[in-house]
Design a protein around this motif. Structure first.
Motif, mmCIF file in Angstrom:
data_model
loop_
_atom_site.group_PDB
_atom_site.id
_atom_site.type_symbol
_atom_site.label_atom_id
_atom_site.label_comp_id
_atom_site.label_asym_id
_atom_site.label_seq_id
_atom_site.Cartn_x
_atom_site.Cartn_y
_atom_site.Cartn_z
ATOM 1 N N THR A 28 0.783 -1.262 0.035
ATOM 2 C CA THR A 28 -0.198 -0.068 0.043
ATOM 3 C C THR A 28 0.883 1.431 0.052
ATOM 4 N N PRO A 29 0.511 2.482 -0.304
ATOM 5 C CA PRO A 29 1.372 3.643 -0.324
ATOM 6 C C PRO A 29 1.884 3.676 0.822
ATOM 7 N N LYS A 30 1.128 3.654 2.100
ATOM 8 C CA LYS A 30 1.585 3.799 3.313
ATOM 9 C C LYS A 30 2.573 3.015 3.801
ATOM 10 N N ASN A 31 2.320 1.529 3.681
ATOM 11 C CA ASN A 31 3.540 0.784 3.817
ATOM 12 C C ASN A 31 4.801 0.819 2.947
ATOM 13 N N LEU A 32 4.524 1.013 1.951
ATOM 14 C CA LEU A 32 5.687 1.265 0.805
ATOM 15 C C LEU A 32 6.825 2.195 1.347
ATOM 16 N N LYS A 33 6.191 3.547 1.848
ATOM 17 C CA LYS A 33 6.890 4.500 2.494
ATOM 18 C C LYS A 33 7.547 3.991 3.677
ATOM 19 N N LYS A 34 6.595 3.512 4.747
ATOM 20 C CA LYS A 34 7.287 2.926 6.047
ATOM 21 C C LYS A 34 8.150 1.840 5.917
ATOM 22 N N ASP A 35 8.046 0.812 5.233
ATOM 23 C CA ASP A 35 8.983 -0.237 5.002
ATOM 24 C C ASP A 35 10.205 0.377 4.096
ATOM 25 N N CYS A 36 9.958 1.203 3.277
ATOM 26 C CA CYS A 36 11.259 1.812 2.844
ATOM 27 C C CYS A 36 12.197 2.524 3.848
ATOM 28 N N ASP A 37 11.529 3.425 4.555
ATOM 29 C CA ASP A 37 12.319 3.844 5.606
ATOM 30 C C ASP A 37 12.983 3.066 6.725
ATOM 31 N N GLY A 38 12.227 1.758 6.880
ATOM 32 C CA GLY A 38 12.816 1.013 7.562
ATOM 33 C C GLY A 38 13.949 0.205 7.238
ATOM 34 N N SER A 39 13.808 -0.161 5.834
ATOM 35 C CA SER A 39 15.125 -0.660 4.999
ATOM 36 C C SER A 39 16.133 0.201 4.932
ATOM 37 N N LEU A 40 15.857 1.628 4.830
ATOM 38 C CA LEU A 40 17.186 2.620 4.759
ATOM 39 C C LEU A 40 17.750 2.439 6.032
#
Length: 175
Positions: A28-40
């Motif tokens: 989802t757009p929300k999870n894409l951003k959240k998970d990307c931040d976590g990966s970074l």
């Protein structure tokens, strides 16, 4: 990875970092951003070169893992895919990925375990919206298992790249 790169004075531009978000209805757009931040944060990096969707954001018959390529409407209407507003649209997916690109968090994005339909729909939608299309697709492909050949054909046309896994057909052939 970030610590390793810094400790060896490796210029960041000389390293390509790819990672994935767990797919399915998690996309989802929300999870894409959240998970990307976590990966970074976990990677210790400022940006990701290729951010991939590990499974399609919608129901999709898969050729890998012994599944049938036949489309089943009953599975498509299953609550797993229809809960929480249904699968993420290709439009919302493309806008979310473009947002991550504009924020400098990713440089490009791709698909994994998807099919020619998913690659085509993502590419056409992104081009229609003026957003960055996927640059790659990852899937299993070997001399023995050639079910993904239609995807390879489409990638040639769309100028996407393929990342292969299981090139020895899960050890059924020697390389």
């Amino acid at each position: 990875i970030g610590k390793w790169i810094k400790s060896r004075n490796v210029p960041r531009r000389n390293v390509v970092i790819a990672t994935k978000i767990t797919g399915g209805r998690n996309v989802t757009p929300k999870n894409l951003k959240k998970d990307c931040d976590g990966s970074l944060k976990r990677l210790g990096m400022d940006y990701i070169d290729v951010y991939q969707l590990h499974w399609p954001q919608r129901y999709s018959p898969q050729s890998n893992w012994g599944q049938s390529m036949q489309y089943h409407l009953d599975i498509d209407s299953d609550p797993y895919w229809r809960a929480y507003g249904g699968p993420t649209s290709f439009e919302d997916l493309c806008y979310a990925m473009q947002g991550l690109i504009q924020e400098g968090k990713i440089r490009s994005w791709g698909l994994c375990n998807d099919n020619a339909y998913g690659l085509t729909a993502c590419t056409r939608t992104a081009k229609a919206l003026g957003t960055t299309p996927p640059c790659s697709i990852q899937g299993d492909f070997s001399m023995v298992d050639r079910k993904a050949s239609i995807v390879v054909t489409w990638m040639t046309i769309s100028l996407s790249h393929i990342l292969i896994y299981s090139c020895s057909s899960r050890s059924h052939i020697a390389i």
